[in-house]
Design a protein around this motif. Structure first.
Motif, mmCIF file in Angstrom:
data_model
loop_
_atom_site.group_PDB
_atom_site.id
_atom_site.type_symbol
_atom_site.label_atom_id
_atom_site.label_comp_id
_atom_site.label_asym_id
_atom_site.label_seq_id
_atom_site.Cartn_x
_atom_site.Cartn_y
_atom_site.Cartn_z
ATOM 1 N N GLN A 196 0.862 -1.187 0.000
ATOM 2 C CA GLN A 196 0.000 0.000 0.000
ATOM 3 C C GLN A 196 0.895 1.231 0.000
ATOM 4 O O GLN A 196 1.804 1.346 0.820
ATOM 5 C CB GLN A 196 -0.891 0.000 1.252
ATOM 6 C CG GLN A 196 -1.675 1.284 1.486
ATOM 7 C CD GLN A 196 -2.318 1.331 2.855
ATOM 8 O OE1 GLN A 196 -2.385 0.320 3.556
ATOM 9 N NE2 GLN A 196 -2.781 2.490 3.260
ATOM 10 N N GLU B 214 -2.263 -11.905 5.442
ATOM 11 C CA GLU B 214 -3.255 -10.901 5.036
ATOM 12 C C GLU B 214 -4.421 -10.819 6.022
ATOM 13 O O GLU B 214 -4.895 -9.738 6.350
ATOM 14 C CB GLU B 214 -3.776 -11.262 3.633
ATOM 15 C CG GLU B 214 -4.954 -10.437 3.145
ATOM 16 C CD GLU B 214 -4.545 -9.095 2.598
ATOM 17 O OE1 GLU B 214 -5.442 -8.272 2.316
ATOM 18 O OE2 GLU B 214 -3.339 -8.853 2.461
ATOM 19 N N GLN C 94 -3.280 -7.283 10.623
ATOM 20 C CA GLN C 94 -4.268 -6.332 10.107
ATOM 21 C C GLN C 94 -4.294 -5.067 10.963
ATOM 22 O O GLN C 94 -4.342 -3.950 10.442
ATOM 23 C CB GLN C 94 -5.653 -6.973 10.075
ATOM 24 C CG GLN C 94 -5.835 -8.016 8.997
ATOM 25 C CD GLN C 94 -7.241 -8.587 9.005
ATOM 26 O OE1 GLN C 94 -7.876 -8.716 10.064
ATOM 27 N NE2 GLN C 94 -7.749 -8.949 7.844
ATOM 28 N N TRP C 95 -4.276 -5.257 12.279
ATOM 29 C CA TRP C 95 -4.322 -4.104 13.181
ATOM 30 C C TRP C 95 -3.085 -3.233 13.011
ATOM 31 O O TRP C 95 -3.184 -1.998 12.955
ATOM 32 C CB TRP C 95 -4.419 -4.588 14.631
ATOM 33 C CG TRP C 95 -4.411 -3.461 15.621
ATOM 34 C CD1 TRP C 95 -5.467 -2.725 16.040
ATOM 35 C CD2 TRP C 95 -3.251 -2.915 16.273
ATOM 36 N NE1 TRP C 95 -5.055 -1.750 16.919
ATOM 37 C CE2 TRP C 95 -3.699 -1.838 17.083
ATOM 38 C CE3 TRP C 95 -1.896 -3.224 16.257
ATOM 39 C CZ2 TRP C 95 -2.827 -1.079 17.860
ATOM 40 C CZ3 TRP C 95 -1.026 -2.466 17.030
ATOM 41 C CH2 TRP C 95 -1.495 -1.419 17.829
ATOM 42 N N ARG D 122 -1.110 -2.918 10.378
ATOM 43 C CA ARG D 122 -1.158 -2.207 9.096
ATOM 44 C C ARG D 122 -2.105 -1.021 9.163
ATOM 45 O O ARG D 122 -1.813 0.060 8.636
ATOM 46 C CB ARG D 122 -1.578 -3.170 7.979
ATOM 47 C CG ARG D 122 -0.612 -4.323 7.797
ATOM 48 C CD ARG D 122 -0.873 -5.139 6.551
ATOM 49 N NE ARG D 122 -2.233 -5.400 6.238
ATOM 50 C CZ ARG D 122 -2.854 -6.576 6.400
ATOM 51 N NH1 ARG D 122 -2.207 -7.596 6.949
ATOM 52 N NH2 ARG D 122 -4.096 -6.739 6.024
ATOM 53 N N ALA D 123 -3.248 -1.198 9.816
ATOM 54 C CA ALA D 123 -4.206 -0.100 9.947
ATOM 55 C C ALA D 123 -3.617 1.042 10.771
ATOM 56 O O ALA D 123 -3.816 2.224 10.453
ATOM 57 C CB ALA D 123 -5.503 -0.608 10.585
ATOM 58 N N LEU D 124 -2.870 0.697 11.815
ATOM 59 C CA LEU D 124 -2.254 1.729 12.654
ATOM 60 C C LEU D 124 -1.209 2.518 11.863
ATOM 61 O O LEU D 124 -1.159 3.745 11.940
ATOM 62 C CB LEU D 124 -1.609 1.095 13.882
ATOM 63 C CG LEU D 124 -0.910 2.078 14.832
ATOM 64 C CD1 LEU D 124 -1.939 2.993 15.498
ATOM 65 C CD2 LEU D 124 -0.095 1.337 15.892
ATOM 66 N N SER E 218 -1.075 2.983 8.636
ATOM 67 C CA SER E 218 -1.786 3.829 7.673
ATOM 68 C C SER E 218 -2.339 5.071 8.356
ATOM 69 O O SER E 218 -2.250 6.179 7.821
ATOM 70 C CB SER E 218 -2.922 3.047 7.017
ATOM 71 O OG SER E 218 -2.427 1.954 6.288
ATOM 72 N N GLU E 219 -2.881 4.891 9.542
ATOM 73 C CA GLU E 219 -3.433 6.023 10.290
ATOM 74 C C GLU E 219 -2.346 7.029 10.653
ATOM 75 O O GLU E 219 -2.543 8.245 10.519
ATOM 76 C CB GLU E 219 -4.124 5.506 11.557
ATOM 77 C CG GLU E 219 -4.701 6.604 12.437
ATOM 78 C CD GLU E 219 -5.295 6.057 13.724
ATOM 79 O OE1 GLU E 219 -5.312 6.791 14.736
ATOM 80 O OE2 GLU E 219 -5.736 4.884 13.729
ATOM 81 N N GLN F 198 -1.370 9.042 7.637
ATOM 82 C CA GLN F 198 -2.394 10.005 7.257
ATOM 83 C C GLN F 198 -2.362 11.234 8.162
ATOM 84 O O GLN F 198 -2.661 12.346 7.729
ATOM 85 C CB GLN F 198 -3.765 9.346 7.306
ATOM 86 C CG GLN F 198 -3.996 8.330 6.195
ATOM 87 C CD GLN F 198 -5.250 7.507 6.399
ATOM 88 O OE1 GLN F 198 -6.042 7.773 7.299
ATOM 89 N NE2 GLN F 198 -5.431 6.495 5.559
#
Length: 310
Positions: free
Chosen positions: A163, A281, A287-288, A290-292, A294-295, A298
């Protein structure tokens, strides 16, 4: 040797001693007394028929056999930890696992502070370990589970899920009172200015070396440094210039004492991406994480365009 007689805890102690270069610090990590950790190392020495570690001032150093063994042990332990820790859900407030990620030294300086702050708020007991690796080894490490994620400009890493986190370009960092800035009407260097500068090159960042060679400026390299961390201080106290990612250079300019200048640098634009293995994946902890990440990216976006304009 017969592996059936091997206690897994001996490998945990070996890995900790290898990483810390100290039996006492390793004992603290694995929750043993120092005598118990020393006894574990002795048992493994006897099983393998090798001293494994030699005493030196301030700690121990591994033997050649231990050097060869260390990577295999770490990979095996990491794979086992992933398998045993796998769950249907991931509760960051209760979790205490250690995530491992590839990040360059320059990436550590820029992105670890906000990431560690986010971990402190959302997962106070989670640990993070950075394991910089050669680009050719990253995809395999992600597949094996010895790395959870990798972050960076990694064009040689293929076969992974990825990503784009931010788009950036290379710029030139100088000290604020550099002579070339006198009479400069804009924050852009022309080819003649580039030819007149002396440079610091960082060997761990091949793209900056590529740019200097493409511009035929390799004879202008006055210092070749192994790592990035000392370079900003060197630039601030000399007339040397360094080519580096503009998004990171901008953070130094905000600190004061530096100037970031744009230039027509070859193939200057690049993407910083998050990489992970397709095998993990759907793993909840991965998953958690990767989301952190990304956050965090941002919340700290790049303010530079891919074309190299502020």
């Amino acid at each position: 040797m017969d592996i059936s007689g091997l206690d897994l805890n001996l490998l945990r102690v070996f890995d900790a001693v290898f990483r810390h270069g100290s039996v006492s610090r390793a004992a603290l990590e694995v929750g043993l007394s120092q005598p118990a950790a020393s006894q574990a190392v002795t048992r493994l020495r006897q099983l393998l028929g090798d001293p494994l570690f030699e005493r030196m001032h301030g700690g121990v150093r591994p033997t050649p056999r231990a050097e060869r063994l260390a990577r295999a042990v770490r990979t095996a332990l990491a794979t086992l930890e992933v398998a045993l820790a796998e769950a249907h859900t991931f509760d960051p407030l209760q979790a205490s696992q250690c995530f491992r990620m590839h990040l360059s030294d320059i990436g550590e300086a820029r992105f670890l502070p906000p990431l560690m702050q986010a971990l402190r708020e959302k997962a106070p007991n989670v640990k993070l370990e950075t394991l910089p690796m050669p680009m050719a080894e990253i995809a395999d490490a992600l597949d094996r589970g010895s790395l959870d994620i990798a972050i960076g400009f990694l064009p040689g890493v293929t076969g992974t899920k990825q990503q784009v986190l931010l788009s950036d370009h290379y710029a030139v960092l100088l000290r604020q009172a550099h002579p070339v800035l006198k009479g400069l009407k804009s924050k852009r260097l022309c080819p003649e200015h580039l030819q007149g500068l002396d440079y610091v090159a960082v060997r761990s960042h091949s793209e900056t070396l590529r740019i200097l060679r493409t511009l035929e400026l390799q004879n202008q390299i006055r210092l070749s440094a192994a790592h990035f961390m000392a370079v900003p201080s060197i630039v601030r106290q000399s007339d040397l210039a360094v080519i580096m990612p503009a998004e990171i250079a901008d953070t130094f300019e905000q600190m004061g004492g530096y100037a970031v200048l744009q230039a027509d640098l070859p193939e200057s634009a690049f993407d910083v991406s998050l990489h992970w293995s397709w095998r993990f994946e759907r793993e909840p902890a991965n998953q958690w994480l990767r989301a952190l990440v990304s956050e965090v990216f941002q919340l700290h976006p790049s303010t530079k365009s891919k074309e190299g304009r502020p």
